[in-house]
Design a protein around this motif. Sequence first.
Motif, mmCIF file in Angstrom:
data_model
loop_
_atom_site.group_PDB
_atom_site.id
_atom_site.type_symbol
_atom_site.label_atom_id
_atom_site.label_comp_id
_atom_site.label_asym_id
_atom_site.label_seq_id
_atom_site.Cartn_x
_atom_site.Cartn_y
_atom_site.Cartn_z
ATOM 1 N N LEU A 164 0.848 -1.190 0.000
ATOM 2 C CA LEU A 164 0.000 0.000 0.000
ATOM 3 C C LEU A 164 0.885 1.243 0.000
ATOM 4 O O LEU A 164 1.926 1.264 0.657
ATOM 5 C CB LEU A 164 -0.901 0.033 1.238
ATOM 6 N N ALA A 165 0.439 2.294 -0.707
ATOM 7 C CA ALA A 165 1.177 3.559 -0.697
ATOM 8 C C ALA A 165 0.274 4.686 -1.155
ATOM 9 O O ALA A 165 -0.514 4.517 -2.097
ATOM 10 C CB ALA A 165 2.410 3.481 -1.590
ATOM 11 N N PHE A 166 0.386 5.831 -0.491
ATOM 12 C CA PHE A 166 -0.329 7.040 -0.892
ATOM 13 C C PHE A 166 0.575 7.906 -1.763
ATOM 14 O O PHE A 166 1.778 8.014 -1.509
ATOM 15 C CB PHE A 166 -0.743 7.858 0.336
ATOM 16 N N ASP A 167 -0.030 8.552 -2.775
ATOM 17 C CA ASP A 167 0.732 9.502 -3.559
ATOM 18 C C ASP A 167 0.557 10.901 -2.987
ATOM 19 O O ASP A 167 -0.109 11.093 -1.950
ATOM 20 C CB ASP A 167 0.345 9.438 -5.042
ATOM 21 N N SER A 168 1.139 11.898 -3.631
ATOM 22 C CA SER A 168 1.122 13.261 -3.102
ATOM 23 C C SER A 168 -0.268 13.888 -3.139
ATOM 24 O O SER A 168 -0.506 14.905 -2.478
ATOM 25 C CB SER A 168 2.103 14.140 -3.885
ATOM 26 N N SER A 243 6.735 1.241 -4.859
ATOM 27 C CA SER A 243 6.848 2.502 -4.123
ATOM 28 C C SER A 243 6.586 3.665 -5.065
ATOM 29 O O SER A 243 6.685 3.540 -6.292
ATOM 30 C CB SER A 243 8.240 2.649 -3.487
ATOM 31 N N LEU A 244 6.253 4.795 -4.466
ATOM 32 C CA LEU A 244 6.054 6.043 -5.198
ATOM 33 C C LEU A 244 7.187 7.001 -4.832
ATOM 34 O O LEU A 244 7.397 7.290 -3.644
ATOM 35 C CB LEU A 244 4.700 6.659 -4.847
ATOM 36 N N ASP A 245 7.916 7.462 -5.833
ATOM 37 C CA ASP A 245 9.019 8.389 -5.593
ATOM 38 C C ASP A 245 8.438 9.713 -5.094
ATOM 39 O O ASP A 245 7.608 10.331 -5.765
ATOM 40 C CB ASP A 245 9.795 8.595 -6.893
ATOM 41 N N THR A 246 8.867 10.157 -3.939
ATOM 42 C CA THR A 246 8.323 11.391 -3.358
ATOM 43 C C THR A 246 8.696 12.627 -4.170
ATOM 44 O O THR A 246 8.093 13.687 -3.988
ATOM 45 C CB THR A 246 8.809 11.572 -1.912
ATOM 46 N N ALA A 247 9.681 12.512 -5.066
ATOM 47 C CA ALA A 247 10.073 13.661 -5.877
ATOM 48 C C ALA A 247 9.112 13.923 -7.022
ATOM 49 O O ALA A 247 8.903 15.071 -7.410
ATOM 50 C CB ALA A 247 11.481 13.454 -6.433
ATOM 51 N N ASP A 248 8.513 12.863 -7.591
ATOM 52 C CA ASP A 248 7.705 13.063 -8.800
ATOM 53 C C ASP A 248 6.501 12.134 -8.904
ATOM 54 O O ASP A 248 5.830 12.102 -9.940
ATOM 55 C CB ASP A 248 8.575 12.916 -10.052
ATOM 56 N N ASP A 249 6.206 11.375 -7.844
ATOM 57 C CA ASP A 249 5.065 10.450 -7.835
ATOM 58 C C ASP A 249 5.183 9.342 -8.871
ATOM 59 O O ASP A 249 4.188 8.667 -9.173
ATOM 60 C CB ASP A 249 3.735 11.180 -8.035
ATOM 61 N N SER A 250 6.351 9.137 -9.441
ATOM 62 C CA SER A 250 6.502 8.017 -10.364
ATOM 63 C C SER A 250 6.487 6.707 -9.576
ATOM 64 O O SER A 250 6.821 6.658 -8.389
ATOM 65 C CB SER A 250 7.780 8.139 -11.190
ATOM 66 N N HIS A 266 9.263 1.005 -14.045
ATOM 67 C CA HIS A 266 9.195 2.396 -13.619
ATOM 68 C C HIS A 266 8.212 3.122 -14.510
ATOM 69 O O HIS A 266 8.375 3.167 -15.740
ATOM 70 C CB HIS A 266 10.569 3.050 -13.696
ATOM 71 N N LEU A 267 7.174 3.694 -13.917
ATOM 72 C CA LEU A 267 6.119 4.376 -14.656
ATOM 73 C C LEU A 267 6.009 5.817 -14.192
ATOM 74 O O LEU A 267 5.984 6.085 -12.991
ATOM 75 C CB LEU A 267 4.771 3.675 -14.445
ATOM 76 N N ALA A 268 5.904 6.728 -15.142
ATOM 77 C CA ALA A 268 5.691 8.124 -14.812
ATOM 78 C C ALA A 268 4.336 8.303 -14.138
ATOM 79 O O ALA A 268 3.430 7.480 -14.288
ATOM 80 C CB ALA A 268 5.756 8.978 -16.080
ATOM 81 N N ALA A 269 4.192 9.399 -13.410
ATOM 82 C CA ALA A 269 2.966 9.634 -12.646
ATOM 83 C C ALA A 269 1.735 9.704 -13.535
ATOM 84 O O ALA A 269 0.626 9.388 -13.088
ATOM 85 C CB ALA A 269 3.100 10.928 -11.838
ATOM 86 N N ASP A 270 1.910 10.111 -14.782
ATOM 87 C CA ASP A 270 0.771 10.241 -15.685
ATOM 88 C C ASP A 270 0.645 9.061 -16.651
ATOM 89 O O ASP A 270 -0.126 9.123 -17.610
ATOM 90 C CB ASP A 270 0.864 11.542 -16.477
ATOM 91 N N GLN A 271 1.364 7.987 -16.395
ATOM 92 C CA GLN A 271 1.376 6.851 -17.310
ATOM 93 C C GLN A 271 0.259 5.864 -16.958
ATOM 94 O O GLN A 271 0.488 4.695 -16.658
ATOM 95 C CB GLN A 271 2.752 6.175 -17.305
ATOM 96 N N ALA A 272 -0.961 6.341 -17.014
ATOM 97 C CA ALA A 272 -2.119 5.546 -16.618
ATOM 98 C C ALA A 272 -2.371 4.426 -17.617
ATOM 99 O O ALA A 272 -2.214 4.600 -18.819
ATOM 100 C CB ALA A 272 -3.354 6.440 -16.522
ATOM 101 N N GLY A 273 -2.793 3.274 -17.094
ATOM 102 C CA GLY A 273 -3.191 2.174 -17.951
ATOM 103 C C GLY A 273 -2.049 1.423 -18.592
ATOM 104 O O GLY A 273 -2.257 0.676 -19.557
#
Length: 397
Positions: A164-168, A243-250, A266-273
């Motif tokens: 489990l992890a929360f994003d920004s 995990s979610l990188d705290t610098a960029d939510d990736s 490794h997926l960018a924060a906007d790389q949905a789907g």
Amino acid sequence: MPRHHRTGRSLLTLGAAAALVAAGFTAQAQQAAADVPLDSLNATATEAASGLDFPTALTGAGDGSGDLLVTEKKGTVRSYHPDTGLAEQPLLDISDLVTSESSERGLLGVATGPDFADTHEVYVAYTAVEDGAVTLARHGLDDDSHEVLLQHEHLAANHNGGQLAFDSEGLLHWGIGDGGMAGDPDDNAQSTDTLLGKILRIDPSQQCGEQPYCVPEDNPFVDDSEARSEIWTYGLRNPWKFSLDTADDSLWIGDVGQNAWEEVDHLAADQAGANLGWSCYEGTEVYDETRCRDGEEYVDPVFTYATNEDGCAIIGGHVYRGEQYADLADGVYLATDYCSATAFAVRETSEGYESATIGELPEAPTALGTSEKGEQYVVTESGGLYAVGFEEAGTEG
């Protein structure tokens, strides 16, 4: 059958730089870390506590206390503080709700939301005692309330995921394995009508209708009536730790392999789907040709290593964003393996990704986690908790 190959993204986007400055980093430290050759790093581990009962996950409390929360497989959460050590009594005990009779079942994940300091509510992922269903619940530490938010049938004992992890933005991510057994016999990971083999993304701070959470409007399948709207990414075998990188939510994912390859995605924060390929692919190699779909884009892992040669099961970790070792390891993703305990380092560069083996961690690691300030820890099956550090190896003359 095309394969989508990622190109490198600049590590220091404006958003990432702002987040790092807010966290107390300096441009000089960031540049110093970037100048350190990755293969010159060495990971260290110093025992911080012992006596845990098969720890499975750990996270910073996030309330300014400096506490670490550590889950024990049997259904308890323990609290650790660097100044006072491991608390003798559990912070939380839901062992009556948890089945842990097999090696991969139990209390598997814990996270605190951005309002934890006020609500004293934790989110837990576990396998339910009645039928082994993978379960996400919210538990109030003050009143011992327990609310199940989401459950999914999971007949096999293995591949439960549980991280489990929360994003920004305060959105909760939950990883679930493909349902277990070998080769994903029901093709769950590639099927978007099931939550198995996925990482989900929900908003637990709101309620939508009778559902005790809401699905973010930008989730990739919200407009697909035949898909589960909670899905954020799919094509996973067993994302035991992400995990979610705290610098960029990736999103960094350690996906446990079948018999050939362990992988890091490794997926960018906007790389949905994003479709990570299992069980068409294991690592970068075709695993089951019949599961491969014409025209589908599968996202390549950024790092792989050979199962049964370099280990047996990847333990995904975190990008280092602490202060103590910022001039050496800022931006370095650290992972390990349950069997070999090898410390694997991966770093994104302007040209792609580089990786190196940087030593070993204690035997039989089960999870890596970070404190609220970004310092890293590892727990082991035997019950140890260790502070992870970095040093630059000496240069041979």
